[in-house]
Design an enzyme around this catalytic site. Structure first.
Site, mmCIF file in Angstrom:
data_model
loop_
_atom_site.group_PDB
_atom_site.id
_atom_site.type_symbol
_atom_site.label_atom_id
_atom_site.label_comp_id
_atom_site.label_asym_id
_atom_site.label_seq_id
_atom_site.Cartn_x
_atom_site.Cartn_y
_atom_site.Cartn_z
ATOM 1 N N GLU A 216 29.967 46.998 53.224
ATOM 2 C CA GLU A 216 31.191 47.793 53.145
ATOM 3 C C GLU A 216 30.811 49.255 53.314
ATOM 4 O O GLU A 216 30.046 49.795 52.518
ATOM 5 C CB GLU A 216 31.890 47.590 51.796
ATOM 6 C CG GLU A 216 33.240 48.289 51.739
ATOM 7 C CD GLU A 216 33.757 48.510 50.317
ATOM 8 O OE1 GLU A 216 34.974 48.653 50.160
ATOM 9 O OE2 GLU A 216 32.938 48.572 49.380
ATOM 10 N N ASP B 293 29.530 38.436 46.691
ATOM 11 C CA ASP B 293 29.745 39.869 46.754
ATOM 12 C C ASP B 293 28.632 40.538 45.956
ATOM 13 O O ASP B 293 28.492 40.280 44.759
ATOM 14 C CB ASP B 293 31.117 40.183 46.132
ATOM 15 C CG ASP B 293 31.752 41.432 46.691
ATOM 16 O OD1 ASP B 293 31.018 42.391 46.968
ATOM 17 O OD2 ASP B 293 32.996 41.451 46.831
HETATM 18 O O1 TEU Z 1 35.529 49.488 47.008
HETATM 19 C C1 TEU Z 1 35.021 50.669 47.526
HETATM 20 C C2 TEU Z 1 35.830 51.821 47.406
HETATM 21 O O2 TEU Z 1 35.422 52.893 47.834
HETATM 22 C C3 TEU Z 1 37.147 51.719 46.725
HETATM 23 O O3 TEU Z 1 37.130 52.425 45.551
HETATM 24 C C4 TEU Z 1 38.193 52.190 47.616
HETATM 25 O O4 TEU Z 1 38.026 53.558 47.845
HETATM 26 C C5 TEU Z 1 39.494 51.970 46.963
HETATM 27 O O5 TEU Z 1 39.557 50.661 46.528
HETATM 28 C C6 TEU Z 1 40.582 52.199 47.948
HETATM 29 O O6 TEU Z 1 41.740 51.993 47.268
HETATM 30 C C7 TEU Z 1 34.641 48.570 46.485
HETATM 31 C C8 TEU Z 1 35.389 47.339 46.059
HETATM 32 O O7 TEU Z 1 35.944 46.717 47.182
HETATM 33 C C9 TEU Z 1 36.402 47.728 45.021
HETATM 34 O O8 TEU Z 1 37.212 46.656 44.643
HETATM 35 C C10 TEU Z 1 35.646 48.264 43.840
HETATM 36 O O9 TEU Z 1 36.544 48.742 42.881
HETATM 37 C C11 TEU Z 1 34.687 49.385 44.230
HETATM 38 O O10 TEU Z 1 33.921 49.076 45.388
HETATM 39 C C12 TEU Z 1 33.694 49.647 43.125
HETATM 40 O O11 TEU Z 1 32.766 48.613 43.037
#
Ligand code: TEU
Ligand code: CA
Length: 540
Positions: free
Chosen positions: A242, A99
């Site tokens: 993502e 990741d």
């Molecule tokens: O998530 C992206 C993100 O936008 C999240 O904050 C999302 O909006 C939220 O989890 C929805 O509930 C990624 C990762 O997958 C997440 O685990 C991280 O906290 C975030 O980025 C920051 O790196």
């Protein structure tokens, strides 16, 4: 080029390392724990593991706040353990995808520690700073985890920009030195045999805070193409970005068949339907089923032949699908299999999130039992805003990220076989009933259903290449579609709800071969039972 790539017929399994398997009794999952479960994953049939972050990190956001991109956090093990995981996985024909959190680092990263010392420091420009006075913010932008996106640093008399927590300062992609450091780091991992990457919030790296732009900034695809050219394109990697802000049009860029960006992206259009329009995920709304069909169908047809989908119901940020759209009580097994059959028949690369293959459910705990920064910030922020505790807890029980982060349920022994110590987060009390040990050797289990679907995708080309046509788009209960290539037609017919559903088209498929189902074969010919799913095929 992305044509004929191995990952079009493969399934990826996501591991959230903290919650997968603890090997040393400290209550925290680790790399050696993962190695000890590789046989389980090989048996399931997956061919790649997306590993949520295991880098050195203060764990403010469970590893999505990285303080050293080229080291493993001691809590997960060592670099040698990571190298062993790559080798052991390879022996089982499984690739490890790491990741990459490239939008921000931890504030404890050496770069930021230097950057905050003075404006002249060579690392200062690695981050995004704006002048201002203490108490007078550059603008009103908000961070995703609550509060302002700006944080004051007295030493430099400036604010730094953070889209996530205060401990996750945004990296400055405009600075070519930052980009070079990142490419060097990625190439270093590729030399270690890493087989792919998932790119965290990649659509917000090209932020333009003066214009209040975060997603899809004007230089985004320029940055991504450079990144891809300098790194991924040198190997046969699987890469997935993502991108919460992706539209099918943008996804055709991200997953361009010429291979100039990524293999595919995660888009979330189907994951934000059960919330009030214009509000955030905590503002609950019933799922508009026809809209769900329209969204998923549109992504299928719009990327066909000119891009590539990621298929998923779950990840570490989302509630468990059986609890969310299905039924985690009397129809838990049946509905879990329905979601599996519905998704795995589509075009794209399916992602299975740990425990999904067992039908693991949400965890409706008291607030004290939760750990997630987003969830806890929401709780406090909403209390201050005057929401009732009941209302907040309802949102958290429905949408909180910790629903997906409870320990993997391996067996019925203490702590579900996850740890001999005290787990960092409470185990879901339903582990005696829901666990891997009771499912792996049962041909009728959810696990076996997933294993079968994963195998079928390798057996028939129609899964990877066939066209997509929605059946009965206006039907309020049935989700059904047909896939077709030169040699086969595949039909997937599902009742999305817990009541019987009339389905006259069923009889058209009665003579086809039944590939997968979640009830015994002999159902009625024009009625689907609650959450019933059938997958048929025929040779042309
Ligand atoms: O998530 C992206 C993100 O936008 C999240 O904050 C999302 O909006 C939220 O989890 C929805 O509930 C990624 C990762 O997958 C997440 O685990 C991280 O906290 C975030 O980025 C920051 O790196
Ligand atoms: Ca451990």
């Amino acid at each position: 080029m992305n044509q004929d790539k191995w990952w079009k017929k493969s399934v990826v399994y996501q591991i959230y390392p903290k919650s997968f398997q603890d090997s040393n009794g400290d209550g925290i999952g680790d790399l050696n724990g993962i190695i000890s479960r590789l046989d389980y994953l090989q048996n399931l049939g997956i061919e790649a593991i997306w590993l949520s972050p295991v880098y050195r990190s203060p764990q403010d956001d469970n590893g999505y706040d990285i303080s050293d991109y080229q080291d493993i956090d001691p809590m997960f093990g060592s670099l040698a353990d990571m190298e062993r995981l790559i080798v052991e996985a390879k022996k089982r024909k499984i690739r490890i995808m790491m990741d990459l959190v490239l939008n921000h680092s931890s504030d404890e990263h050496f770069w930021f520690q230097e950057a905050r010392k003075s404006r002249e420091n060579p690392y200062h420009d690695y981050y995004v700073w704006r002048d201002g006075e203490e108490g007078i913010l550059p603008n009103d932008m908000r961070a995703c985890f609550g509060g302002s996106a700006w944080e004051w640093v007295p030493e430099v008399g400036q604010y730094y920009f953070h889209q996530f927590s205060i401990k996750q300062p945004d990296l400055n992609w405009e600075n070519p030195k930052v980009r070079q450091e990142i490419y060097r780091m990625i190439n270093w991992w590729m030399e270690k045999g890493v087989g792919g990457f998932r790119l965290d919030v990649i659509d917000v790296i090209a932020k333009e805070p003066d214009k209040k732009v975060t997603g899809n900034g004007s230089r985004l695809h320029e940055f991504i193409r450079e990144l891809s050219r300098e790194t991924f394109q040198k190997g046969d990697l699987i890469t997935v970005g993502e991108a919460w802000g992706a539209t099918p049009e943008l996804a055709r860029l991200y997953s361009n068949p010429d291979g100039s960006e990524f293999s595919m992206v995660f888009q979330f259009e189907h994951m934000v339907l059960d919330q009030q329009p214009g509000k955030d995920k905590w503002d609950l709304a019933p799922l508009p089923f026809l809209k769900l069909k329209e969204v998923l169908g549109r992504w299928q047809t719009e990327l066909h032949g000119c891009g590539w989908n990621s298929l998923f119901w779950n990840n570490h940020d989302l509630p468990r699908i059986v609890s969310r759209f299905g039924n985690d009580k009397e129809y838990r097994e049946i509905s879990a299999k329905m979601f599996a059959i519905l998704l795995h028949g589509m075009q794209g690369t399916p992602y299975v999130y740990q425990g999904e293959e067992l039908g693991m459910t949400n965890a409706p705990y008291e607030i004290e039992d939760y750990r997630d920064i987003e969830l806890l910030n929401c709780y406090h922020e909403r209390l201050e805003q005057g929401y009732s505790k009941e209302e907040i807890m309802k949102s958290i029980h429905t949408k909180g990220r910790d629903n997906a982060r409870t320990p993997m349920q391996w067996d019925a022994s203490a702590n579900a076989g996850f740890s001999t110590g005290t787990p960092w987060i409470r185990v879901n009390p339903n582990y005696a009933e829901i666990n891997a040990a009771s499912q792996v050797n049962d041909p009728d289990s959810i696990f076996s259903c997933y294993r079968r679907l994963i195998g079928l995708r390798k057996e028939y080309d129609v899964f990877a290449e066939g066209s997509f046509r929605m059946l009965m788009p206006e039907d309020e209960s049935v989700f059904a579609y047909v896939r077709e290539d030169e040699s086969h037609e595949l039909a997937v017919i599902c009742n999305f709800f817990g009541d019987e559903a009339a389905c006259p088209v069923l009889k058209d498929y009665a003579s086809w071969e039944l590939l997968a189902a979640n009830y015994a074969k002999n159902g009625a010919s024009e009625v689907l039972r609650p959450f019933e799913a059938r997958m048929y095929i025929r040779r042309k």
